[in-house]
Design a protein around this motif. Structure first.
Motif, PDB file in Angstrom:
ATOM      1  N   THR A  39      12.048 106.403  96.101  1.00 41.06           N
ATOM      2  CA  THR A  39      11.654 105.053  96.506  1.00 41.06           C
ATOM      3  C   THR A  39      10.294 104.695  95.927  1.00 41.06           C
ATOM      4  N   GLU A  40       9.364 105.640  95.965  1.00 42.68           N
ATOM      5  CA  GLU A  40       8.025 105.404  95.426  1.00 42.68           C
ATOM      6  C   GLU A  40       8.067 105.241  93.908  1.00 42.68           C
ATOM      7  N   THR A  41       8.931 105.998  93.237  1.00 44.35           N
ATOM      8  CA  THR A  41       9.074 105.881  91.785  1.00 44.35           C
ATOM      9  C   THR A  41       9.599 104.500  91.410  1.00 44.35           C
ATOM     10  N   HIS A  42      10.590 104.037  92.154  1.00 48.91           N
ATOM     11  CA  HIS A  42      11.122 102.687  91.937  1.00 48.91           C
ATOM     12  C   HIS A  42      10.022 101.649  92.127  1.00 48.91           C
ATOM     13  N   GLN A  43       9.249 101.793  93.186  1.00 51.70           N
ATOM     14  CA  GLN A  43       8.183 100.833  93.455  1.00 51.70           C
ATOM     15  C   GLN A  43       7.133 100.840  92.347  1.00 51.70           C
ATOM     16  N   LEU A  44       6.775 102.033  91.865  1.00 59.76           N
ATOM     17  CA  LEU A  44       5.781 102.135  90.797  1.00 59.76           C
ATOM     18  C   LEU A  44       6.259 101.414  89.543  1.00 59.76           C
ATOM     19  N   MET A  45       7.514 101.644  89.155  1.00 56.75           N
ATOM     20  CA  MET A  45       8.029 100.995  87.955  1.00 56.75           C
ATOM     21  C   MET A  45       8.129  99.493  88.152  1.00 56.75           C
ATOM     22  N   GLY A  91      14.900 110.137  73.398  1.00 61.06           N
ATOM     23  CA  GLY A  91      14.688 111.455  73.994  1.00 61.06           C
ATOM     24  C   GLY A  91      13.497 111.556  74.920  1.00 61.06           C
ATOM     25  N   ILE A  92      13.009 110.413  75.427  1.00 60.00           N
ATOM     26  CA  ILE A  92      11.821 110.407  76.282  1.00 60.00           C
ATOM     27  C   ILE A  92      12.245 110.408  77.745  1.00 60.00           C
ATOM     28  N   ARG A  93      11.766 111.401  78.504  1.00 57.18           N
ATOM     29  CA  ARG A  93      12.115 111.524  79.914  1.00 57.18           C
ATOM     30  C   ARG A  93      10.868 111.775  80.761  1.00 57.18           C
ATOM     31  N   PHE A  94      10.890 111.208  81.965  1.00 57.36           N
ATOM     32  CA  PHE A  94       9.922 111.547  83.006  1.00 57.36           C
ATOM     33  C   PHE A  94      10.725 112.023  84.206  1.00 57.36           C
ATOM     34  N   ASN A  95      10.697 113.325  84.468  1.00 54.42           N
ATOM     35  CA  ASN A  95      11.385 113.897  85.626  1.00 54.42           C
ATOM     36  C   ASN A  95      10.370 114.027  86.760  1.00 54.42           C
ATOM     37  N   GLY A  96      10.490 113.155  87.754  1.00 53.31           N
ATOM     38  CA  GLY A  96       9.482 113.086  88.800  1.00 53.31           C
ATOM     39  C   GLY A  96       8.632 111.847  88.611  1.00 53.31           C
ATOM     40  N   ILE A  97       7.892 111.478  89.623  1.00 48.11           N
ATOM     41  CA  ILE A  97       7.099 110.256  89.559  1.00 48.11           C
ATOM     42  C   ILE A  97       5.870 110.445  88.664  1.00 48.11           C
ATOM     43  N   PRO A  98       5.675 109.587  87.676  1.00 48.02           N
ATOM     44  CA  PRO A  98       4.487 109.680  86.817  1.00 48.02           C
ATOM     45  C   PRO A  98       3.312 108.916  87.426  1.00 48.02           C
ATOM     46  N   ALA A  99       2.841 109.412  88.546  1.00 46.44           N
ATOM     47  CA  ALA A  99       1.718 108.790  89.249  1.00 46.44           C
ATOM     48  C   ALA A  99       0.476 109.656  89.064  1.00 46.44           C
ATOM     49  N   GLY A 100      -0.596 109.344  89.790  1.00 47.20           N
ATOM     50  CA  GLY A 100      -1.833 110.092  89.618  1.00 47.20           C
ATOM     51  C   GLY A 100      -2.298 110.009  88.177  1.00 47.20           C
ATOM     52  N   MET A 169       8.791 115.248  80.636  1.00 43.66           N
ATOM     53  CA  MET A 169       7.819 115.626  81.648  1.00 43.66           C
ATOM     54  C   MET A 169       8.577 116.147  82.860  1.00 43.66           C
ATOM     55  N   VAL A 170       8.057 117.216  83.464  1.00 47.79           N
ATOM     56  CA  VAL A 170       8.643 117.743  84.698  1.00 47.79           C
ATOM     57  C   VAL A 170       7.524 117.888  85.723  1.00 47.79           C
ATOM     58  N   GLU A 171       7.631 117.164  86.825  1.00 48.87           N
ATOM     59  CA  GLU A 171       6.618 117.245  87.879  1.00 48.87           C
ATOM     60  C   GLU A 171       6.885 118.518  88.687  1.00 48.87           C
ATOM     61  N   ALA A 172       5.984 119.482  88.540  1.00 46.75           N
ATOM     62  CA  ALA A 172       6.249 120.846  89.001  1.00 46.75           C
ATOM     63  C   ALA A 172       6.399 120.959  90.514  1.00 46.75           C
ATOM     64  N   GLN A 173       5.677 120.156  91.268  1.00 45.12           N
ATOM     65  CA  GLN A 173       5.746 120.282  92.721  1.00 45.12           C
ATOM     66  C   GLN A 173       7.026 119.678  93.283  1.00 45.12           C
ATOM     67  N   THR A 174       7.475 118.572  92.706  1.00 46.70           N
ATOM     68  CA  THR A 174       8.740 117.981  93.147  1.00 46.70           C
ATOM     69  C   THR A 174       9.904 118.914  92.833  1.00 46.70           C
ATOM     70  N   PHE A 175       9.889 119.477  91.636  1.00 41.68           N
ATOM     71  CA  PHE A 175      10.971 120.367  91.198  1.00 41.68           C
ATOM     72  C   PHE A 175      10.459 121.807  91.196  1.00 41.68           C
ATOM     73  N   HIS A 176      10.075 122.277  92.373  1.00 39.22           N
ATOM     74  CA  HIS A 176       9.406 123.587  92.463  1.00 39.22           C
ATOM     75  C   HIS A 176      10.344 124.740  92.137  1.00 39.22           C
ATOM     76  N   GLU A 177      11.616 124.636  92.501  1.00 40.41           N
ATOM     77  CA  GLU A 177      12.548 125.721  92.171  1.00 40.41           C
ATOM     78  C   GLU A 177      12.784 125.783  90.663  1.00 40.41           C
ATOM     79  N   PHE A 178      12.919 124.625  90.040  1.00 39.06           N
ATOM     80  CA  PHE A 178      13.093 124.562  88.590  1.00 39.06           C
ATOM     81  C   PHE A 178      11.850 125.110  87.897  1.00 39.06           C
ATOM     82  N   SER A 179      10.676 124.775  88.419  1.00 37.05           N
ATOM     83  CA  SER A 179       9.424 125.264  87.842  1.00 37.05           C
ATOM     84  C   SER A 179       9.308 126.776  87.987  1.00 37.05           C
TER      85      SER A 179
END
Length: 215
Positions: A39-45, A91-100, A169-179
């Motif tokens: 929801t926050e990612t949608h709002q940011l975009m 081929g450009i991806r952002f996995n997780g919210i690109p905030a901060g 990009m992979v946001e490590a805390q959101t995808f902690h198991e993947f990280s």
């Protein structure tokens, strides 16, 4: 719902986005049934798209159907796919919210994808275009990391210039198991083809040398 971007930040981002040349399209894949930051990612975009008439985005809600993202190979949510003016996938991806801090790499991707000349010398561009094997670059980041956006932007620029390359990009805390699968203990951590890796916002030469080693 309160705004994510205050007026001062909006003014700063608007000035950056003035450098956009052509239109850019963004697909925002979310699964609000299971995703905490969708929801926050949608709002940011949504808020960023209001800052430039050259930015267009579509929200794609999967409703738990994992096949919805098959066209772009989406397996994690939220994920943003940045497309060029012809809605072609570079081929450009952002996995997780690109905030901060990571909002900087999102802005760079939007401006770069719009057709603004990349800040790369001719020799580097030729070296990137010479890559001739399928290459996947994962850049693991955290939102509080000041060095991560530079690494993400380098990876994305390589992908923009070469159709063999996908950079995410992979946001490590959101995808902690993947990280954890990739033993991410410090960021940015760059993993190439799941076989080679390095840590830090290294010079472009390190990216290219590692891509050659991983080929």
């Amino acid at each position: 719902m309160s705004k994510l971007l205050n007026d001062d930040v909006k003014e700063m981002l608007t000035n950056i986005l003035k450098d956009m040349v052509d239109e850019v399209y963004v697909k925002v894949y979310v699964d609000t049934l299971t995703c905490e930051t969708c929801t926050e990612t949608h709002q940011l975009m949504d808020e960023i798209s209001e800052l430039s008439d050259k930015i267009h985005y579509d929200l794609v809600e999967t409703h738990g159907d994992k096949t919805v993202g098959d066209k772009y190979g989406i397996t994690m949510y939220p994920t943003m796919v940045v497309l060029d003016k012809n809605q072609e996938d570079k081929g450009i991806r952002f996995n997780g919210i690109p905030a901060g801090h990571e909002i900087n790499s999102l802005l760079a991707a939007l401006v770069d994808m719009s057709g603004k000349p990349l800040d790369l010398d001719d020799a580097t561009i030729e070296a990137i275009k010479a890559i001739d094997t399928e290459t996947n670059i994962k850049v693991f980041i955290t939102l509080s990391c000041p060095h991560c956006p530079g690494a993400v932007t380098k990876a994305h620029r390589i992908a923009m210039l070469n159709p063999y390359v996908k950079a995410e990009m992979v946001e490590a805390q959101t995808f902690h198991e993947f990280s954890a699968k990739y033993n991410v203990s410090s960021v940015p951590k760059i993993v190439i083809n799941d076989t080679h890796d390095f840590v830090g916002n290294q010079p472009m030469e390190v990216f290219l040398d590692t891509i050659r080693e991983a080929a």
